[in-house]
Design an enzyme around this catalytic site. Structure first.
Site, mmCIF file in Angstrom:
data_model
loop_
_atom_site.group_PDB
_atom_site.id
_atom_site.type_symbol
_atom_site.label_atom_id
_atom_site.label_comp_id
_atom_site.label_asym_id
_atom_site.label_seq_id
_atom_site.Cartn_x
_atom_site.Cartn_y
_atom_site.Cartn_z
ATOM 1 N N ASP A 10 54.474 58.627 53.819
ATOM 2 C CA ASP A 10 53.340 58.375 52.937
ATOM 3 C C ASP A 10 53.389 59.417 51.830
ATOM 4 O O ASP A 10 54.098 60.425 51.938
ATOM 5 C CB ASP A 10 52.023 58.496 53.731
ATOM 6 C CG ASP A 10 50.807 58.285 52.844
ATOM 7 O OD1 ASP A 10 50.811 57.330 52.048
ATOM 8 O OD2 ASP A 10 49.852 59.088 52.925
ATOM 9 N N SER A 11 52.590 59.201 50.797
ATOM 10 C CA SER A 11 52.508 60.189 49.719
ATOM 11 C C SER A 11 51.842 61.481 50.209
ATOM 12 O O SER A 11 51.932 62.498 49.533
ATOM 13 C CB SER A 11 51.715 59.600 48.558
ATOM 14 O OG SER A 11 50.468 59.124 49.032
ATOM 15 N N GLY A 43 49.440 56.847 43.657
ATOM 16 C CA GLY A 43 48.649 55.709 43.182
ATOM 17 C C GLY A 43 48.362 55.659 41.695
ATOM 18 O O GLY A 43 47.929 54.632 41.189
ATOM 19 N N CYS A 73 52.340 54.171 53.138
ATOM 20 C CA CYS A 73 51.619 54.240 51.860
ATOM 21 C C CYS A 73 51.516 52.839 51.243
ATOM 22 O O CYS A 73 52.532 52.190 51.011
ATOM 23 C CB CYS A 73 52.403 55.172 50.941
ATOM 24 S SG CYS A 73 51.710 55.325 49.306
ATOM 25 N N GLU A 153 40.120 62.905 50.929
ATOM 26 C CA GLU A 153 40.868 64.174 51.089
ATOM 27 C C GLU A 153 39.911 65.359 51.226
ATOM 28 O O GLU A 153 40.205 66.330 51.901
ATOM 29 C CB GLU A 153 41.765 64.416 49.871
ATOM 30 C CG GLU A 153 42.856 63.405 49.707
ATOM 31 C CD GLU A 153 44.227 63.935 50.081
ATOM 32 O OE1 GLU A 153 44.484 65.119 49.870
ATOM 33 O OE2 GLU A 153 45.041 63.124 50.567
ATOM 34 N N CYS A 193 44.486 50.860 51.036
ATOM 35 C CA CYS A 193 44.911 52.234 50.753
ATOM 36 C C CYS A 193 44.717 53.044 52.025
ATOM 37 O O CYS A 193 43.718 52.865 52.739
ATOM 38 C CB CYS A 193 44.069 52.821 49.619
ATOM 39 S SG CYS A 193 44.399 54.566 49.317
ATOM 40 N N THR A 194 45.675 53.921 52.293
ATOM 41 C CA THR A 194 45.640 54.718 53.518
ATOM 42 C C THR A 194 44.340 55.496 53.717
ATOM 43 O O THR A 194 43.933 55.761 54.838
ATOM 44 C CB THR A 194 46.773 55.761 53.475
ATOM 45 O OG1 THR A 194 46.721 56.410 52.193
ATOM 46 C CG2 THR A 194 48.111 55.140 53.700
ATOM 47 N N HIS A 195 43.727 55.907 52.588
ATOM 48 C CA HIS A 195 42.562 56.784 52.682
ATOM 49 C C HIS A 195 41.256 56.042 52.962
ATOM 50 O O HIS A 195 40.277 56.644 53.382
ATOM 51 C CB HIS A 195 42.393 57.559 51.372
ATOM 52 C CG HIS A 195 43.423 58.610 51.155
ATOM 53 N ND1 HIS A 195 44.773 58.338 51.162
ATOM 54 C CD2 HIS A 195 43.301 59.947 50.924
ATOM 55 C CE1 HIS A 195 45.427 59.469 50.945
ATOM 56 N NE2 HIS A 195 44.564 60.450 50.800
HETATM 57 N N1 DGL Z 1 48.810 56.695 50.173
HETATM 58 C C1 DGL Z 1 48.286 56.074 48.976
HETATM 59 C C2 DGL Z 1 48.060 54.587 49.246
HETATM 60 O O1 DGL Z 1 47.918 54.141 50.377
HETATM 61 C C3 DGL Z 1 47.001 56.726 48.520
HETATM 62 C C4 DGL Z 1 47.193 58.100 47.965
HETATM 63 C C5 DGL Z 1 48.062 58.117 46.730
HETATM 64 O O2 DGL Z 1 47.626 57.627 45.671
HETATM 65 O O3 DGL Z 1 49.168 58.602 46.831
HETATM 66 O O4 DGL Z 1 48.019 53.820 48.319
#
Ligand code: DGL
Length: 276
Positions: A10-11, A43, A73, A153, A193-195
């Site tokens: 993931d990022s 993103g 991600c 975050e 989105c993961t978050h």
């Molecule tokens: N992991 C990214 C996603 O699921 C979110 C965080 C980012 O923008 O890197 O899209």
């Protein structure tokens, strides 16, 4: 091959929501997780940059030895799945977009689906494409919600302020939705989105109980299990699989913020700093 870990990247720490789901449905598997925290967020980046970063991150996992790649991600899954499948043709490569799209199609009753994601994911139309492929009569609306990433975050996931921001993004669709024969009121939200799973309770408070909220982490974990079975890659050891973490920036910050996403403490000794 079966004893090798599954590579998950993931990022940053957001993909740990996918890892959490995988740990419960695949407890025997070893997992090597890479969070590219030095270059977060993906993103807001261009398509070319996301592909370059994703291939480098996946390359590091493949170099260590993994039997499968999971792109946790959403942004990288939306933009880079094909380049990744081409770059690593010898192992299965799975993203979170397809399972998330399938879960939203299964949940919706009237076919009106809202995708919440980063700017790049929405711009790339990957969720929309996957949903239309499964359900050609669906109505899909994409809403970029970049502030949700920063809120998650920061650990700000509920309360008046957070719900105010959620409402600012969602009220245009949910406060007094049009419901006509041509335009159905949305009945399903996919957290693309993961978050965003961390904000699910606040999203629920804003949109009400009648809307289905779909989290792609669970369905991705099930899809990973299926791919392992189909490719005879299931680990058959009796012992529980271990998880190791790689990060491209500060190890202690990864352990601290990562614990919020994983819902379990991450030991600093289990995190290794790497350069891509
Ligand atoms: N992991 C990214 C996603 O699921 C979110 C965080 C980012 O923008 O890197 O899209």
């Amino acid at each position: 091959m079966t004893t090798l870990p599954i590579g998950l990247f993931d990022s940053g720490v957001g993909g740990l929501t996918v890892l959490k789901a995988m740990r419960s449905s695949l407890p025997c598997e070893e997992i090597l997780y890479l969070g590219d925290t030095a270059r977060l967020p993906y993103g807001t980046k261009s398509q070319e940059t996301i592909v370059r970063y994703a291939v480098q991150a996946a390359g590091k996992l493949v170099e260590r030895g993994v039997k499968m790649l999971v792109i946790a991600c959403n942004t990288a899954s939306a933009v880079a799945i094909e380049p990744l499948q081409q770059a690593f043709p010898n192992i299965p490569v799975l993203g979170v977009v397809k399972p998330g799209a399938a879960a939203s199609c299964a949940a919706t009753e009237n076919g009106s689906i809202v995708v919440l994601a980063t700017e790049s994911t929405i711009r790339g139309n990957a969720y929309q494409r996957e949903i239309y492929a499964l359900k050609p009569d669906a109505q899909v609306t994409g809403v970029p919600c970049p502030l949700f990433v920063a809120l998650a975050e920061e650990g700000w996931t509920n309360g008046e302020l957070v719900e105010g921001i959620v409402a600012r993004y969602l009220d245009p669709l949910f406060a007094s939705p049009l419901d006509t024969a041509q335009q159905k009121a949305p009945d399903t939200i996919v957290l693309g989105c993961t978050h965003f799973p961390l904000l699910a309770a606040s999203i629920r408070n804003v949109v009400g109980d009648s809307v289905h909220i779909v989290d792609s982490a669970e369905t991705t974990a099930l899809a990973v299990k299926k791919v392992l079975q189909e490719n005879n890659l299931v680990r058959h050891e009796e012992t529980c699989g271990r998880t190791k973490f790689l990060t491209t920036d500060d190890v202690s910050r990864f352990a601290r913020t990562g614990s919020l996403f994983l819902g379990l403490p991450i030991e600093i000794d289990d995190v290794e700093l790497v350069d891509l």
